[in-house]
Write an enzyme that holds these catalytic residues in place. Sequence first.
Site, short mmCIF file in Angstrom:
data_model
loop_
_atom_site.label_atom_id
_atom_site.label_comp_id
_atom_site.label_asym_id
_atom_site.label_seq_id
_atom_site.Cartn_x
_atom_site.Cartn_y
_atom_site.Cartn_z
N CYS A 1 4.10 -0.68 12.45
CA CYS A 1 3.56 -1.51 11.36
C CYS A 1 3.66 -3.02 11.63
CB CYS A 1 4.25 -1.16 10.05
SG CYS A 1 3.89 0.51 9.50
N LYS B 1 -6.49 6.31 8.58
CA LYS B 1 -6.67 4.92 8.17
C LYS B 1 -7.55 4.15 9.15
CE LYS B 1 -2.11 3.91 10.05
NZ LYS B 1 -0.74 3.57 9.67
N LYS C 1 -8.63 0.01 10.24
CA LYS C 1 -8.26 -1.39 10.06
C LYS C 1 -9.25 -2.28 10.78
CE LYS C 1 -3.36 -0.22 9.71
NZ LYS C 1 -2.00 -0.38 10.25
N ARG D 1 -8.69 -0.50 5.34
CA ARG D 1 -7.58 -1.19 4.66
C ARG D 1 -7.92 -2.67 4.48
NH1 ARG D 1 -2.64 1.65 5.61
NH2 ARG D 1 -3.08 3.89 5.61
N ARG E 1 0.81 -1.68 -3.10
CA ARG E 1 0.26 -2.67 -2.18
C ARG E 1 -1.09 -3.15 -2.69
NH1 ARG E 1 -0.25 -0.06 3.35
NH2 ARG E 1 2.00 -0.19 3.38
N CYS F 1 10.58 2.51 13.21
CA CYS F 1 10.11 3.76 13.83
C CYS F 1 8.93 3.40 14.73
CB CYS F 1 9.72 4.78 12.75
SG CYS F 1 8.04 4.61 12.12
N CYS G 1 9.11 -4.86 10.18
CA CYS G 1 8.59 -4.04 9.08
C CYS G 1 9.70 -3.80 8.06
CB CYS G 1 8.06 -2.71 9.63
SG CYS G 1 9.39 -1.62 10.17
N CYS H 1 11.27 2.75 3.32
CA CYS H 1 10.23 3.49 4.03
C CYS H 1 10.71 4.89 4.38
CB CYS H 1 9.81 2.75 5.30
SG CYS H 1 8.62 3.71 6.26
#
Length: 622
Positions: free
Chosen positions: A535, A265, A267, A192, A123, A531, A486, A492
């Site tokens: 995302c 993470k 954001k 991110r 990514r 899931c 996603c 994934c």
Amino acid sequence: MVHCAYGNKQPGGLRRKYLREVVRPLIAVYRSDMLSTRKSVTDSVGHRMPNSTPKPNQVEVIKAESDWLAGTIQSELEGDGDQFAKDSLQLLKFHGTYQQDDRDRRIELRKLGKGKAFSMMIRCRIPGGRMTAEQFLAHLDICEMLGNSTMKITTRQTIQLHGVVKRDLRETIQRINSIGLSTLAACGDVNRNVMCCPAKRADPIRDELNRLTDDLAESLAPRTPAYQELWIKDEDNGEVMQVAGNRRPAESVEPLYGPTYLPRKFKCGVVLPEDNCIDVYTQDLGFIAVVRDGAIIGYNVIVGGGMGMTPSSKKTFPAIAQRMAFCTTDQAIDVAKAVLLVQRDNGDRSDRKVARMKYLVARWGVERFRKEVESVLGYELANCTEDDVRGVDDHMGWQAQKDGLWSYGLCIENGRVRDADSIDLKSALRELATTLGTEIRLAGNQSLIFCDITSNLRSSVTEILNRHGVRASEQFSLVRRYSMACVALPSCGLAITEAERRLPSVIDELETSLAKLGLNADRFTIRMTGCPNGCARPYVADVALVGKAVDCYTIYVGGSLLGNRLAFIHRDMVHAEQIHDELAALFTVYKRDRRIGECLGDFCHRAGSDLLMKQCDEILNA
Ligand code: SF4
């Protein structure tokens, strides 16, 4: 100026002090058999939260012992195997790459007595999604030469490449860096990709938004020398390649993050009130511009948003950010660093399920969080102004830039770029980028915008799309245009069920039903994930289909197009084959009972779960 507790020392001193005072005690505690007393407490909004516990989780130990994220990646890269060791997988995320396997092939390979088909997802980090045509074309080349020949435009305005085998990983990352981009911090427990509205306008307000986006990306970027040493070093002469975006000296360390980086993470994003196209309320940290007399005078700062949750774990939940304080334009970067430091030093490092900043904000309440931020800053912040998000635009189709040039937003269904089934999207994008040669911006809805198009080239855009069998944005139904999914299966590792490969057929059926109901001119968001990790930002959508078990989904409703309200569960464990009937019933009730001008999310929110379910049951059982 923010003073990080360890940031005013020389790198060596900083590192020793941090190791001595923070990391070694953490590791010592981890290695001891001390069991923490884990009493539950209730947070400021009523969720049950774990009490603070000193035992760091295993990822914290891996980070602390990694020597600034280097670990054993180097030796593993030089080894013959087709996969990385477990500890390296955690560290590789910080470098912008995940190891995955082709889950479609697992059974077949197992029958043949073979192992999994491993490959890497890579990514990029592209602040605000702004890139040159050359950079975009280079990504197309890389995905064809080193990847699985497709690429994915993500919900965070960046690009993912899939199917890169381990032996090609270094070359892929080197190539991305050679075009002035980086993969560092595209994943991992760091800030991110910074999001910002991608619309291009000749407008100083937009320039200011982009400036803050770039400053945030640079100020909050990790500095680890391991990135250059691992990926950019020219193996022939041992020199570090000098490439744009990677000019930091190799010996520098991490004044902002320290050796264990963040608990999880992080954001952040920047928006104008009239255009929340990046879902700013889903970010850990958001800046909503406050405009007076044609200029940005500052930002309302919001904190504690985040989408991921684990249904089996009651202590996890999605959250929208809370309004914290106002900062001036000059204060914005220091405020961002202070927020990050408060999370770094107070976020939960024992349980990764509750390590996101939203849990800290929920546990403390936003007022205490603000006080801690002000304490780091050394001054008080003003209260938020009344300015808030009030509109959203997806920027698809033709848009005047106000400088005589045009932008064209092209819908890319679920962000997947490929040539397949007589629709040569990848070839069309290649030809458009080559012909136009101008800036490209990735949007937060997985689509892209070609910028700076002269009037005489507008017909060429249409002609190129037609010739390659690609639908123009104007030919998309609104329901498809405002949908997102996603990746999920097959790549994934966390996916429970399908998303990107299933949503198009769900939309096919919905288009027919919406047309019959006369709702095809209604604008609403529909999002699918494989899931509950969230995302595609499902929990703020008007309708969300969240993977719960194989081929089964939880249906959420009642979010909003504006992205500032959480949805609630409408149905659980809905089989894929029942999705259409459930949604058709919902739309029938909406069409029948809505107030004038009421959009879908507002209607569901007003009706509430019980009434909505009862009315849908009546339709389904009729
Ligand atoms: Fe994977 Fe879940 Fe994220 Fe989808 S939402 S990409 S399935 S982690």
